[in-house]
Every structure is written in C-alpha cells, then in structure tokens.
Design a protein around this motif. Sequence first.
Motif, PDB file in Angstrom:
ATOM      1  N   PRO A   1       0.830  -1.098  -0.144  1.00 40.87           N
ATOM      2  CA  PRO A   1       0.289  -0.167  -0.171  1.00 40.87           C
ATOM      3  C   PRO A   1       0.384   1.109  -0.072  1.00 40.87           C
ATOM      4  CG  PRO A   1      -0.293  -0.606   2.050  1.00 40.87           C
ATOM      5  CD  PRO A   1       0.466  -2.342   0.912  1.00 40.87           C
ATOM      6  N   ILE A   2       0.319   2.218  -0.640  1.00 44.03           N
ATOM      7  CA  ILE A   2       1.053   3.620  -0.979  1.00 44.03           C
ATOM      8  C   ILE A   2       0.056   4.469   0.185  1.00 44.03           C
ATOM      9  CG2 ILE A   2       1.898   5.750  -2.680  1.00 44.03           C
ATOM     10  CD1 ILE A   2       2.979   3.507  -4.371  1.00 44.03           C
ATOM     11  N   THR A   3      -1.539   4.985  -0.984  1.00 45.56           N
ATOM     12  CA  THR A   3      -2.655   5.470  -0.108  1.00 45.56           C
ATOM     13  C   THR A   3      -3.381   5.426  -0.889  1.00 45.56           C
ATOM     14  OG1 THR A   3      -2.477   7.831  -0.233  1.00 45.56           O
ATOM     15  CG2 THR A   3      -1.751   7.553  -1.937  1.00 45.56           C
ATOM     16  N   SER A   4      -4.505   5.196  -0.242  1.00 39.07           N
ATOM     17  CA  SER A   4      -5.938   5.227  -0.662  1.00 39.07           C
ATOM     18  C   SER A   4      -5.922   3.765  -1.083  1.00 39.07           C
ATOM     19  CB  SER A   4      -6.008   5.995  -1.616  1.00 39.07           C
ATOM     20  OG  SER A   4      -7.389   5.786  -2.006  1.00 39.07           O
ATOM     21  N   HIS A   5      -6.047   3.265  -2.459  1.00 34.32           N
ATOM     22  CA  HIS A   5      -6.660   2.071  -3.301  1.00 34.32           C
ATOM     23  C   HIS A   5      -5.134   2.152  -4.042  1.00 34.32           C
ATOM     24  CE1 HIS A   5      -8.594   4.703  -6.621  1.00 34.32           C
ATOM     25  NE2 HIS A   5      -9.333   4.948  -5.435  1.00 34.32           N
ATOM     26  N   ARG A   6      -4.123   3.061  -4.069  1.00 34.18           N
ATOM     27  CA  ARG A   6      -2.576   2.774  -4.747  1.00 34.18           C
ATOM     28  C   ARG A   6      -1.562   1.894  -4.011  1.00 34.18           C
ATOM     29  NH1 ARG A   6      -6.341   6.110  -7.196  1.00 34.18           N
ATOM     30  NH2 ARG A   6      -5.724   7.807  -7.753  1.00 34.18           N
TER      31      ARG A   6
ATOM     32  N   SER B   1      -3.475   1.279  -9.303  1.00 33.95           N
ATOM     33  CA  SER B   1      -4.750   1.224  -8.612  1.00 33.95           C
ATOM     34  C   SER B   1      -5.494   0.515  -8.362  1.00 33.95           C
ATOM     35  CB  SER B   1      -5.553   2.602  -9.442  1.00 33.95           C
ATOM     36  OG  SER B   1      -6.645   3.241  -9.343  1.00 33.95           O
TER      37      SER B   1
ATOM     38  N   TYR C   1      -9.412  -0.843  -6.715  1.00 30.88           N
ATOM     39  CA  TYR C   1     -10.694  -0.665  -6.631  1.00 30.88           C
ATOM     40  C   TYR C   1     -11.534  -1.677  -7.042  1.00 30.88           C
ATOM     41  CZ  TYR C   1     -14.092   2.342  -4.739  1.00 30.88           C
ATOM     42  OH  TYR C   1     -15.643   3.136  -3.713  1.00 30.88           O
TER      43      TYR C   1
ATOM     44  N   TYR D   1       4.803   7.659 -11.312  1.00 27.87           N
ATOM     45  CA  TYR D   1       3.866   7.914 -10.409  1.00 27.87           C
ATOM     46  C   TYR D   1       3.522   9.442 -10.110  1.00 27.87           C
ATOM     47  CZ  TYR D   1       0.508   7.672  -6.179  1.00 27.87           C
ATOM     48  OH  TYR D   1      -0.109   7.770  -5.292  1.00 27.87           O
TER      49      TYR D   1
ATOM     50  N   GLU E   1       1.107  11.896  -9.905  1.00 32.42           N
ATOM     51  CA  GLU E   1       0.438  12.464  -8.347  1.00 32.42           C
ATOM     52  C   GLU E   1       0.402  13.820  -7.797  1.00 32.42           C
ATOM     53  OE1 GLU E   1      -2.568  11.014  -6.499  1.00 32.42           O
ATOM     54  OE2 GLU E   1      -2.036   9.421  -7.602  1.00 32.42           O
TER      55      GLU E   1
END
Length: 173
Positions: free
Chosen positions: A38-43, A58, A60, A74, A78
């Motif tokens: 995991p990097i952040t959220s759904h990334r 990504s 989801y 990325y 971003e």
Amino acid sequence: MSPSRGVWLKFWGARPASVKEKERIFADWFAKAPKLLPITSHRFLVSQTDLVDRPVLSVYGSDTIVYGWDLRLYLLYEITDHLDLYTPVFDEEDQCYYAEYRDELTKVFDIARQRLPGKDIPYWKELILYWSSGWSSFGLTPPGDNGEWGQPIMPTFILDDQEAIQKTFKGFE
C-alpha cells in the motif's frame, strides 16, 4: 480481495458452478500473484523485485489499472500540480484553461510511452486488461476499437450464465 461477481479471468479456466470452488481457484491465484504494497488509498506498488519496472496499480474492487510504471512516474502524475510541472493554457474556443505539461515532463512521459509495448505484470495483467481502461497502459488497443473516438466499457455485473461482452460508449458530439 475476493473475486467480484461476474469477473472471471481466462487464466482461471472454466468457471465452476460451486462458489466454494470459485473461491478456491481465486485464493490459489491470489496467493501466487505478486503482493501489493500500500502507498495511499487504493494505490499499491507491485512487490515483485525481479520486474524491470515495479508499477503502481490503482485497485478498486476488481477494477485495476496501471497508475504509473514505476514509483517515479506515479509521483510525477500524482503531484504535478504541487511541483508546478504544467502551464495553464487558455483555449479561446472553449473559453477555459487546460493544463499543458512543461517540455521536460512531456519528454519523460513520451519516453515512458515508447517503452509500453511488451510490458508485463505477472498475474495482474489479465485482470487489468479485463477492464477496458487498462489497455493503453500496455500500449495496446482494446478489442473492437476501430479507431473512432469512443469509451470502451465492460459491464460491472454479469450473471454467472452470461458472457462478458465489451461495448463502446460514444460521447455526445
């Protein structure tokens, strides 16, 4: 992660009738697939260290796309706004501004695009290609794309006895 209803990859073989068997096949595939960090959220960063590129995905649900072919690309996508890597350009016809990348960034993205054909992400590539949004990430054209502008779409819900058929949504002209 679990298989979304209606999503069944060719790699998994014939779709069994039993939910338990579907879950077993998916669990086996998922156990062998490169792990996602995991990097952040759904990334997520693909953890397989022997890949030439370690892409950021990504994810989801089952909708999975390449968000950058490496951590550098990325981050450039971003945080472009924060690094002032584009110039606002006014479009007289539409009477609005749009972002135009600076020459240095355009060159970086162009070089990355030239390297797309032949890219692979073991296990994850077929899932990415299942959803029509991922084909360009590999320098590929979605099936049925005749060169006209259109947004290829896949249904998000398919009954077990139905085949997933890709359709094309054409915008208003």
